[in-house]
Scaffold this motif. Structure first.
Motif: not given
Lengths: 383, 397
Positions: B217-218, B221, B225, B339, B341
C-alpha cells in the motif's frame, strides 16, 4: 492569570491537543511496521515532515525529528564533532548560548576538542567580525543562537552565514529554539547548515522537535538503533507529538505573523515604562531584539522572591532562563554583556505570547510596581 | 501610478496563427484555476500579453504560483501609468528610484506597441533617459551592459514599466495538445516524463500497475503522492490503478524467466492502451531512457512497442539519469520517488534479463496464455482516483 513565561514553555493550542489525541488514539501504529496501521502512522509522519519543510522553506529530506531543543543542539554539535574530528577539533560558539549548546561544548573540551567562546557586546549581540577572527584551519563548526533566551537579542545570523560562505569546510549551526515562528530567518539565504527548533516553544507539546540538516551535511548519530530518521536519529518516532508540532508550527507562523508588529510595540512600551521605575534597569536592547522577550533587573530585591510576589497577583514570569533559574546562578547572558554580578543575580524575564494585547501593559507594569514596592519594604526592614 | 501588475509573456504561443486565441483562452483558464486562492486578483488576457492586476495582493506568492503554469515564457512585476509623455517620465523616475541606484548604470529600452503614440522609440529613449539622469545622482548610462534595464512599453491601454524578468515554466498551456496516458511507476523517471509531456500542452491521465501483496500500500500511496504533485503543473489528474497481480503471476509461470520482463511490459502497454481507448486519449507517455535498463534497449523497445500502433512519447529518451534527477528535484517529485518501496517492475526481476529479445520467441511463449481475456478482465477491475491541486489541509495538520 497572566502567563508571561512563554520562553520557558508555551500553552499548547487547543487544535494541537486535538490532533495529538486523535493521532495517539487512532493511529498508534509504529511507523516502521509493514502493516496498514504502520503505514498510516508513517503517512502522518511524511505529511508532518512535508508541512514543516514547507514552513521552514527547506526540503522534506532535510527535516529530522528529535525530542526537542536539547537533543537537536546535542545532535548538531556532537554529531559534527564525531563525524569531522579527522578534519579538525576546534569549534566556535558565543558566550551567551543555551546550556544545551554550552555544556555539549564543555563535554567535547574534556574529550580533547577546543572551543572558542566569542564574547558579546553590551546589547548581548555577537559581532560577525569576532566570529571570523576566531576561525582557524581546524575549525569544524560555528554554533550561534538566533534569539537569546534570556534577553531576547537577535544575533546577526545572515551576516555570519554570508561570511562563512568563504569557509566551506566550516559548518554553521543555529539554535533557533527561541526564534522559530517569531523572528523570520531564511535558512537557505542565511547559509545555515543545521538549525534546531522545539515544539513546546511554539504552542506544541513537549517531546518533539526538529533538527534541520542541510542536504549534503554529514553527521554522526548520537543514538544507536533502528536507523530511523535517515539514519540520524534512531528510536520509534513520537508520531502524535510530531503531527501536533506540524500543526503548531503552521498556526504559530500565522498567529505571530499577525501579531509581531503589535508585540514589538508592546515590548518597546514595556521597556519604556519599566525603565521609568527607579531601581529597575532593562537589559533587552530596544532594537535588534525579539518582539516577545523583555529582561530587566531590580535593585535590592532577590529575583526569586520577586517571582513569587508576582505570582500572588497571578502574573507568571521567570528569573533568567528556566533551565538556570533552579541553580540560582546569575544570568550568564547579563554577565557576558558586562552587567555587574549583583544585578545579574537579580534579573527577571518577561516573555509574551500572541495572546497579550496592548491593554495588558498597564496591568503588567502595575503588578510589577506593586510587587517591587512590597519587597523593597521587606528588604529595608531586614537590613 | 500603481506598482500593482504582473506582466505575463507567452513566448512560443505567439506563433500559433489562427489558433492563437484558443491557446490564450486555455492559458487564462489555467492561470485562473492556479490563482483561485487569491480572491482580489484580476486577469486580463490580450492577444500577445496577459496582465494580472494584484489589487494589493502581495506579488511574491502569486509569481511563485505562476512559475508553475506552462505556456508562460516570462513574468515581471510592472508599474502601470497612462500613455502620456509627462506621466511616463514621472513614472519612469519613480520606478528607477525604487532600486538602489547610487553608482549604478542604467538604460531605457522603450517600445511602442501603439504606433500612434506621437513620439518614436528613439526619441522616447532619449527623453526618458535624460529626465532620469537630470533627477537622480550617481546614476550613469550604459547602453550595452546596464545594471538596470528599464523597459518602457507604450500600449494603447497604458504604459508598463518593468525591469527584471522572472523565467516562466515555458512550453504550452496544458490541455492545448490533447490527452495522453502516462505510465507512472513510482520511480524517478516517469513523473519527470509526465511533467515534460504536460510542458508541451498535454493533459495527462496516469496509469499505475499495482501487484498486491508483492507491492505494498505504501508503494501505491507513493504513486498517489507523485500524481498529486504533478497536479500543481497540470491541474486535475485521473490516476488509474491496475490490479496486476494475477496477470503478472500468469506471465511468470508461462514465459521463461529471462523473457518474462519483456512479456510483462507488453501486457502493461496493452492494458494502458485499452484504458487510453476508453478515456479517449491520443498517445501514451513513458519515462523510458534509451539503454537505461534491459527493457529500455532499442531491441526491447521494438518488441514491447509491437503490441500497439498508438504513438508512444518518450520525453526522456536521450537524457542521462543525472539530468532526469536534476529535473525531479526541481519539480519536487524526487523526494517522493526515493521512498524505498518496490513497484511491480522490481519484483520478480530476472537475474539476467535479455537485452536483445527476439519478437518471434516472445510471441511464441505468450500464445499459451489467454492474454486477451486476462487483459479485458484486468481493465474491467481498474480503480480510478481523481486528484485535484491544492488539496484542503487534513484536519490533523
Amino acid at each position: 492569570m497572566m502567563y508571561l513565561d512563554n520562553s520557558a514553555t508555551t500553552k499548547p493550542f487547543p487544535e494541537v491537543l486535538q490532533s495529538f489525541m486523535k493521532v495517539a488514539n487512532d493511529y498508534f501504529g509504529n511507523p516502521s511496521s509493514l502493516h496498514g496501521l504502520g503505514m498510516q502512522a508513517e503517512r502522518l509522519l511524511t505529511q508532518a515532515r512535508e508541512q514543516i519543510a514547507r514552513l521552514l522553506e527547506v526540503k522534506p529530506t532535510e527535516v529530522i525529528f528529535t525530542s526537542g531543543g536539547t537533543e537537536g543542539n546535542n545532535l548538531a554539535i556532537k554529531g559534527v564533532a564525531w563525524q569531522h574530528q579527522q578534519r579538525g577539533r576546534h569549534m566556535i560558539t558565543t558566550a551567551i548560548e543555551h546550556p544545551s549548546v554550552t555544556e555539549a561544548c564543555k563535554q567535547l573540551e574534556q574529550l580533547g576538542f577546543q572551543v572558542t567562546y566569542v564574547p558579546v557586546d553590551e546589547r548581548g549581540i555577537v559581532s560577525p567580525t569576532h566570529i571570523e577572527q576566531a576561525l582557524r584551519d581546524d575549525t569544524i563548526l560555528v554554533s550561534v543562537m538566533h534569539v537569546n533566551n534570556e534577553v531576547g537579542s537577535i544575533q546577526p545570523i545572515e551576516q555570519i552565514g554570508m561570511l562563512l560562505k568563504k569557509y566551506p569546510k566550516v559548518l554553521f549551526h543555529v539554535d533557533g529554539v527561541q526564534g522559530a515562528a517569531k523572528v523570520p530567518l531564511h535558512l537557505k539565504r542565511a547559509n545555515v547548515d543545521l538549525y534546531t527548533i522545539s515544539a513546546h516553544k511554539f504552542h506544541g507539546l513537549k517531546g518533539a522537535g526538529v533538527l534541520y540538516v542541510r542536504e549534503g551535511v554529514r553527521l554522526s548519530p548520537l543514538l544507536s538503533g533502528g536507523a530511523q530518521e535517515m539514519q540520524l536519529r534512531s528510536g520509534t518516532e513520537n508520531v502524535a507529538a510530531i503531527v501536533a508540532m506540524a500543526k503548531a508550527l503552521r498556526l504559530s507562523v500565522e498567529k505571530y505573523h499577525e501579531s509581531s508588529a503589535r508585540l514589538g510595540e508592546m515590548k518597546r512600551a514595556l521597556i519604556e515604562r519599566l525603565q521609568a521605575i527607579e531601581g529597575i534597569v532593562v537589559h533587552t536592547p530596544f532594537e535588534q531584539s525579539a518582539p516577545h522577550i523583555i529582561h530587566f533587573s531590580l535593585e535590592g530585591v532577590k529575583s526569586e522572591a520577586f517571582v513569587h510576589e508576582l505570582e500572588k497577583q497571578h502574573v507568571y514570569v521567570s528569573t533568567t532562563s528556566a533551565c538556570s533559574s533552579r541553580k540560582k546562578a546569575p544570568s550568564k547572558t547579563l554577565l557576558a554583556m558586562g552587567v555587574e554580578k549583583m544585578r545579574a543575580e537579580r534579573s527577571i524575564r518577561i516573555s509574551l505570547s500572541y495572546e497579550q494585547q496592548m491593554e495588558h501593559i498597564p496591568i503588567i507594569v502595575e503588578a510589577i510596581e506593586r510587587a517591587y514596592e512590597r519587597l523593597k519594604i521587606v528588604a529595608r526592614g531586614t537590613k | 501610478m500603481t506598482y500593482d501588475h504582473i506582466v505575463i509573456r507567452y513566448g512560443e504561443m505567439s506563433t500559433k496563427g489562427k489558433n492563437r486565441l484558443q491557446f490564450v483562452r486555455c492559458l487564462k483558464r489555467n492561470i485562473a484555476k492556479k490563482l483561485k486562492h487569491f480572491p482580489n486578483i484580476q486577469i486580463e488576457a490580450l492577444r500577445d500579453r496577459m496582465y494580472v492586476r494584484l489589487h494589493h495582493t502581495p506579488p511574491q506568492p502569486v509569481i511563485e504560483k505562476l512559475q508553475e503554469v506552462f505556456g508562460i515564457q516570462s513574468l515581471s512585476l510592472a508599474l502601470k501609468t497612462e500613455s502620456d509623455l509627462e506621466k511616463i517620465k514621472e513614472a519612469t523616475l519613480f520606478f528607477v528610484k525604487q532600486f538602489p541606484h547610487e553608482g549604478k548604470t542604467f538604460k531605457i529600452s522603450a517600445r511602442r506597441a501603439d504606433k500612434q503614440f506621437p513620439i518614436t522609440t528613439n526619441e522616447l529613449n532619449y527623453e526618458l533617459g535624460s529626465y532620469v539622469l537630470k533627477n537622480t545622482t550617481g546614476l550613469t548610462v550604459d547602453v550595452h551592459h546596464p545594471d538596470i534595464d528599464v523597459r518602457v512599453e507604450v500600449r494603447k491601454e497604458g504604459t508598463y514599466i518593468t525591469a527584471y524578468d522572472v523565467p516562466g515554466a515555458g512550453g504550452l498551456p496544458v490541455g492545448t495538445s490533447g490527452k495522453a496516458m502516462l505510465m507512472l511507476s513510482g520511480g524517478i523517471d516517469s513523473p519527470v516524463a509526465g511533467y515534460l509531456a504536460m510542458k508541451r500542452g498535454l493533459q495527462i491521465e496516469a496509469v499505475h500497475f499495482f501487484s498486491p501483496p508483492f507491492t505494498s500500500e505504501r508503494a501505491k500511496q507513493k504513486v498517489i503522492d507523485l500524481a498529486q504533485r504533478l497536479t500543481e503543473f497540470g491541474g486535475t489528474i485521473r490516476l488509474h490503478i491496475v490490479p496486476f497481480t494475477e496477470l503478472q503471476q500468469a506471465i511468470y509461470k508461462q514465459v521463461p524467466e529471462n523473457c518474462s520482463l519483456i512479456s510483462t511490459r507488453r501486457a502493461m502497454l496493452r492494458i494502458t492502451d485499452e484504458i487510453r481507448k476508453r478515456e479517449n486519449g491520443l498517445a501514451i507517455v513513458t519515462g523510458e531512457s534509451l539503454g537505461q535498463v534491459a527493457s529500455q534497449t532499442l531491441e526491447s523497445m521494438v518488441v514491447v512497442n509491437d503490441v500497439t500502433t498508438t504513438p508512444i512519447l518518450r520525453p526522456l529518451i536521450s537524457m542521462d539519469k543525472t539530468e532526469i534527477i536534476a529535473i525531479a528535484e526541481r519539480i519536487g517529485t524526487h523526494h517522493i520517488s526515493i521512498r524505498p518501496y518496490e513497484d511491480c517492475c522490481t519484483i520478480f526481476t530476472p537475474k539476467a534479463p535479455k537485452t536483445k529479445p527476439k519478437k518471434e520467441k516472445i510471441i511464441q511463449y505468450e500464445q499459451f496464455l489467454p492474454l486477451d481475456e486476462m487483459i479485458a478482465e484486468t481493465v474491467a477491475r481498474v480503480e480510478t482516483i481523481t486528484l485535484k491541486p491544492d488539496q484542503p489541509l487534513d484536519e490533523l495538520f
